[in-house]
Design an enzyme around this catalytic site. Structure first.
Site, mmCIF file in Angstrom:
data_model
loop_
_atom_site.group_PDB
_atom_site.id
_atom_site.type_symbol
_atom_site.label_atom_id
_atom_site.label_comp_id
_atom_site.label_asym_id
_atom_site.label_seq_id
_atom_site.Cartn_x
_atom_site.Cartn_y
_atom_site.Cartn_z
ATOM 1 N N GLN A 50 6.398 57.802 62.125
ATOM 2 C CA GLN A 50 6.028 56.413 61.838
ATOM 3 C C GLN A 50 4.991 56.340 60.720
ATOM 4 O OE1 GLN A 50 7.684 53.605 63.036
ATOM 5 N NE2 GLN A 50 8.987 55.347 63.525
ATOM 6 N N THR A 89 20.083 42.875 69.044
ATOM 7 C CA THR A 89 18.665 42.506 69.161
ATOM 8 C C THR A 89 17.965 42.736 67.821
ATOM 9 O OG1 THR A 89 18.774 43.221 71.453
ATOM 10 C CG2 THR A 89 16.576 42.875 70.537
ATOM 11 N N HIS A 90 18.359 43.815 67.133
ATOM 12 C CA HIS A 90 17.788 44.048 65.803
ATOM 13 C C HIS A 90 18.200 42.903 64.868
ATOM 14 C CE1 HIS A 90 16.821 45.743 61.923
ATOM 15 N NE2 HIS A 90 18.109 45.847 61.594
ATOM 16 N N HIS A 148 23.783 41.173 58.859
ATOM 17 C CA HIS A 148 23.481 42.263 57.922
ATOM 18 C C HIS A 148 23.778 43.672 58.454
ATOM 19 C CE1 HIS A 148 19.797 43.168 60.086
ATOM 20 N NE2 HIS A 148 19.720 44.273 59.365
ATOM 21 N N HIS A 167 20.340 49.745 66.234
ATOM 22 C CA HIS A 167 21.170 48.837 65.442
ATOM 23 C C HIS A 167 22.130 48.059 66.342
ATOM 24 C CE1 HIS A 167 19.869 51.333 61.943
ATOM 25 N NE2 HIS A 167 19.861 50.151 61.398
#
Ligand code: AMP
Ligand code: ZN
Length: 732
Positions: free
Chosen positions: A681, A472-473, A509, A469
Site C-alpha cells: 500500500q 461494489t467497486h 468501467h 473487481h
C-alpha cells in the site's frame, strides 16, 4: 646533411567528412636506426603524434598508402640506401593530395630541436593545409551528398549546384552556372513570401517554411525550406538554406575557387545528364529513388506536432546563449528518444513492491509464454436474475436500503454497508439514487424503468466472485464520481452531457472484469487478449461490452431516445473515460492534466477559457474517473483497509493461478505467504496516488480526501515499521 620532410595532405573521399586533425600521423623513412631517427621517434611521442618507421622505399609506400600520413620524414643523407627525391616524386604522383610540401631539415639529432621542428610544422604550414583539406572534404561531402545543394551569392546569382540538385530539379549545371543566372523561382510563391525570406535573411535570421521551387520542366515543386544566413569574414555573406533536401548556400568567393577545380569539372560531366545517371545501373537507380523519397519526406506538409516542437526548439537554440542551448539539447534528446509520459523506474534493486505493481499494472502482455494458452471459459452474458427485478422505482426501495444511502453525498459514505444491505447489489440501488439526483433520465429522455433494467443488467455482468473487481467497486467509483461532479471547479468545466457520460462510465468501467490483470490475460493468451491484440484488453472489453449489453435490448437501452449526434458524443465520452482507467496510461493522463490545467490555472487570474476548452474538458473527465477509480486510499481508514484487503486477495488469487498454470508470475510480491500488505500500500500510494491526488486536489479542492490519504499512509507506515505484513495490527 639534409633530410627531406614531405608534408602530404591526403584527401579523404569519405562522405562523412572524417578529417581527423587531432592525431597526426608521421612516417619515418630511415634505412637504419640512428640518433636522428631515434630523436624524431621521441619527438613524435612527446608531441602526441602517431609514428611509423619504414626501412625501404617499398615499405614506405606501402605504409603511406595504408595510413595516408600527414608528414613523411625521409633520410636524405645516404643516397646509397635509397633515392629520397625519387620517393618524394612518387608520393606526389600517387597520392590524391591537396598539396605536398617538401622541406629540408639539416641534420640535428638534438631531441628538443626535432621536437620543435615537428611542432613548428604542425602549427605553421600545416594549419593552413589542414583548413584547405577540411574545405575540400566538406566540398566532397556536398558533391557526394544525396541532398540537392545550391550555392548562390547574396544577390541570388547561382554559384554552385551539386549533382543531386541536377537530378531533383532537372537542370544541368552548365545551364545554371552561366553568367548571372538567378535562382529559378516559381510563381506559386506568394510575392510577400519572397520578400519575407529576403528580409529575414538580411536581418541575419534563419528562415524556414514551405517554398515552391521551379524545376526545369516548368513544374513547381513544394518543398520544406530552411535558409540560414551566415556572415563570413571580410563582409562576405554566406547564406545557407536547406530546402526539401536542397541545401542552398549563398556564398562567398571560395565557392567559385572550388568550382574551378578541374577534378570537380570532371566529376560534373559524369553527373550532368540525369538520364545517364539513372541508366547507369541499379545502384544509380536506387540512389535516384532515394533522392525522390527523401525529397518527398522533406516536403511533407503534414507535420506532426512533435516535429513542430522540435523545429521551434532548434530555431530557439540558434539564438540562445550556450547554457540555454545545451539545456535545449537535452530537451531535444528526451523528446526524440523517450517514452514521454512514463517515469523511468530506477534500478531493479528498488522496492520490489513498486516494481511488481508497476510491472503488473502498467504493462500489457507481450511477455506471453508459448505453450501456455489459457482460454477463459466462453462467457454467457448474464441476464437479470428474477429476485432483482423487485425495485420498480426509487420509491419502492426498501427502507433499510434507503436508510444506508441517506448520506450517499458524503465522502465518508460506507459502501460496504450498502453492499450487505443489498445482498451484494449496491450498484443498482446507488445508481438509481445518484442518477436520479443528477437528472440522468430526463437528460436521456428515458423512463426510470429502463434505467433500472440497465443498472440491473450491468450489475449482473460484474463478477460477485471477485474480491475487488465486483459491483461494489463499480458502485464505489460511481459514488466518488458523483462526489467529484459536485465540486465547483468540476461543475464549471463540464457540461450536462459530460456529467451524464461520467456517471455512465463509472457504472460500466469494470463490467465483466475477470479478477485478473491485463498482463495475466496476455500471458495466458486469453480470448480477450487475442481479440484486443494485447492492448488495453480489459478496458476495451468493458467499454465494448457495456454498449453491447445496453443496445442489444430495448428494455434496457437508456440511449434509445437520444438524438443521433448527441448519442455519438455521449458514447465517445464514455469510451474515452473507460479507456482512461487503463493504468499503462496513468502518467500520461496525470501529466497532461498538470501541464494543461493545473499549471495554467495557477499562472492565470482568469481561468474560464482553460476550464471550458474542449481538449481540457476531456482531460478533466479522464482525471475525474481515474481519481474515482483509485480513490480507495483516500477513503476513511476502515474503508481503505477493507479495499486494500480485497485488492490484495485478488492479486493473491492471480499469483496462485499463475503458479498453478505455470504462467509467468506477474507480481511475485503478491504471494499470500510472504506479502507485506502495508508495504504494497505504501508503494501504491507513493507511486500512483500522491501526485495524482495532489493535482486533483489543487483543481477540485478536496481537503478531506487529502487528510484521509495522509492518515492512511501513516497507518500503513506504522504497521510496516512494526514489521507487520497484515492489514491490521494483531489484537492486544
Ligand atoms: P481498475 O481495474 O479500473 O479498477 O484500475 C485500477 C487499478 O489499480 C487496478 O489494476 C487495481 O488493481 C489497482 N488498485 C486499486 N486500488 C489499489 C490498492 N489499494 N492497492 C494496489 N492496487 C490497487
Ligand atoms: Zn476500477
Amino acid at each position: 646533411m639534409t633530410l627531406s620532410l614531405s608534408l602530404s595532405l591526403s584527401l579523404s573521399l569519405c562522405v562523412c567528412v572524417c578529417v581527423c586533425v587531432c592525431v597526426w600521423q608521421v612516417l619515418l623513412v630511415f634505412a637504419k636506426d640512428d640518433a636522428q631517427s631515434n630523436s624524431f621517434c621521441w619527438a613524435c611521442e612527446r608531441a602526441g603524434f602517431r609514428c611509423n618507421v619504414a626501412r625501404t622505399p617499398e615499405a614506405a609506400l606501402e605504409s603511406f598508402q595504408e595510413k595516408n600520413h600527414d608528414l613523411i620524414i625521409m633520410d636524405h643523407r645516404h643516397s646509397r640506401y635509397f633515392d629520397a627525391e625519387a620517393l618524394c616524386r612518387y608520393v606526389y604522383s600517387t597520392c590524391v593530395c591537396v598539396s605536398v610540401v617538401t622541406q629540408r631539415y639539416v641534420e640535428n639529432s638534438n631531441m628538443m630541436s626535432c621536437y620543435n621542428e615537428l611542432i613548428q610544422l604542425h602549427h605553421g604550414e600545416i594549419r593552413a593545409q589542414i583548413k584547405l583539406r577540411a574545405c575540400n572534404a566538406v566540398f566532397t561531402a556536398l558533391e557526394q551528398s544525396q541532398e540537392a545543394i545550391e550555392i548562390s551569392s547574396e544577390d541570388q546569382i547561382i554559384q554552385y549546384v551539386n549533382p543531386a540538385y541536377e537530378c531533383i530539379m532537372g537542370y544541368q549545371r552548365g545551364e545554371l552556372l552561366k553568367e548571372n543566372t538567378e535562382v529559378p523561382k516559381s510563381e506559386q510563391n506568394k510575392p510577400d513570401l519572397l520578400d519575407n525570406i529576403s528580409s529575414c535573411l538580411r536581418r541575419g535570421k534563419e528562415w524556414q517554411g514551405v517554398y515552391y521551387a521551379k524545376k526545369k520542366n516548368g513544374d513547381s515543386v513544394q518543398q520544406n525550406v530552411k535558409m540560414t544566413p551566415v556572415v563570413g569574414q571580410g563582409g562576405w555573406c554566406v547564406r545557407e538554406c536547406v530546402c526539401s533536401g536542397v541545401l542552398m548556400c549563398r556564398c562567398c568567393g571560395c565557392v567559385s575557387d572550388i568550382q574551378q577545380s578541374s577534378k570537380h569539372k570532371d566529376r560534373r560531366k559524369g553527373s550532368l545528364d540525369v538520364r545517364s545517371t539513372t541508366s547507369r545501373g541499379s545502384d544509380a537507380g536506387s540512389s535516384q529513388r532515394r533522392h525522390s523519397s527523401m525529397a518527398r519526406i522533406h516536403s511533407m506538409t503534414i507535420e506532426a506536432p512533435i516535429t513542430k516542437v522540435i523545429n521551434i526548439i532548434n530555431a530557439a537554440q540558434e539564438s540562445s546563449p550556450m547554457p540555454v542551448a545545451e539545456a535545449l539539447d537535452r530537451v531535444l534528446e528526451i523528446l526524440r528518444t523517450t517514452e514521454l509520459y512514463s517515469p523511468q523506474l530506477g534500478t531493479k534493486e528498488e522496492d520490489p513492491h513498486t516494481n511488481d505493481l508497476v510491472g503488473g499494472l502498467m504493462t500489457d502482455g507481450l511477455r506471453r509464454l508459448s505453450g501456455n494458452e489459457y482460454i477463459l471459459a466462453t462467457k454467457q452474458l448474464h441476464h437479470i436474475p428474477g429476485h432483482l427485478t423487485t425495485p420498480l422505482s426509487l420509491n419502492d426501495i426498501p427502507p433499510c436500503i434507503a436508510q444506508t444511502m441517506e448520506n450517499e453525498d458524503s465522502w465518508d459514505f460506507d459502501i460496504f454497508n450498502l453492499e450487505s444491505a443489498t445482498m451484494k447489489r449496491p450498484l443498482t440501488y446507488l445508481g438509481l439514487k445518484i442518477f436520479s439526483r443528477f437528472g440522468v433520465c430526463e437528460f436521456l429522455s428515458c423512463p426510470e424503468a429502463t434505467l433500472r433494467s440497465w443498472l440491473q443488467i450491468i450489475e449482473a455482468n460484474y463478477h460477485s466472485s471477485n474480491s475487488y473487481h465486483n459491483s461494489t467497486h463499480a458502485a464505489d467509483v460511481l459514488h466518488a464520481t458523483a462526489y467529484f461532479l459536485c465540486k465547483e471547479r468540476v461543475k464549471q468545466s463540464l457540461d450536462p452531457i459530460d456529467e451524464v457520460a461520467a456517471l455512465i462510465a463509472a457504472t460500466v468501467h469494470d463490467v465483466d472484469h475477470p479478477g485478473r490483470t491485463n498482463s495475466f490475460l496476455c500471458n495466458a493468451g486469453s480470448e480477450l487478449a487475442i481479440l484486443y491484440n494485447d492492448t488495453a484488453v480489459l478496458e476495451s472489453h468493458h467499454a465494448a461490452l457495456a454498449f453491447q449489453i445496453t443496445t442489444r435490448d430495448d428494455k434496457c437501452n437508456i440511449f434509445k431516445n437520444m438524438e443521433r449526434n448527441e448519442y455519438r458524443t455521449l458514447r465517445q465520452a464514455v469510451i474515452d473515460m473507460v479507456l482512461a482507467t487503463e493504468m499503462t496510461k496513468h502518467f500520461e493522463h496525470v501529466n497532461k492534466f498538470v501541464n494543461s490545467i493545473n499549471k495554467p490555472l495557477a499562472a492565470l487570474e482568469e481561468n474560464g477559457s482553460i476550464l471550458t476548452a474542449p481538449e481540457n474538458r476531456i482531460l478533466v473527465k479522464r482525471m475525474l474517473i481515474k481519481c474515482a477509480d483509485i480513490s480507495n486510499p483516500c477513503r476513511p481508514l476502515e474503508l481503505c483497509i477493507e479495499w486494500a484487503g480485497r485488492i490484495s486477495e485478488e492479486y493473491f488469487a492471480q499469483t496462485d493461478e499463475e503458479k498453478q498454470q505455470g504462467l509467468p508470475v506477474v507480481m511475485p510480491v503478491f504471494d499470500r505467504n510472504t506479502c507485506s500488505i502495508p508495504k504494497s500500500q505504501i508503494s501504491f500510494i507513493d507511486y500512483f496516488i500522491t501526485d495524482m491526488f495532489d493535482a486533483w486536489d489543487a483543481f477540485a479542492d478536496l481537503p478531506n480526501l487529502m487528510q484521509h490519504l495522509d492518515n492512511n499512509f501513516k497507518y500503513w507506515k506504522s504497521l510496516d515499521e512494526k514489521k507487520l505484513h497484515s492489514l491490521r495490527p494483531p489484537p492486544e
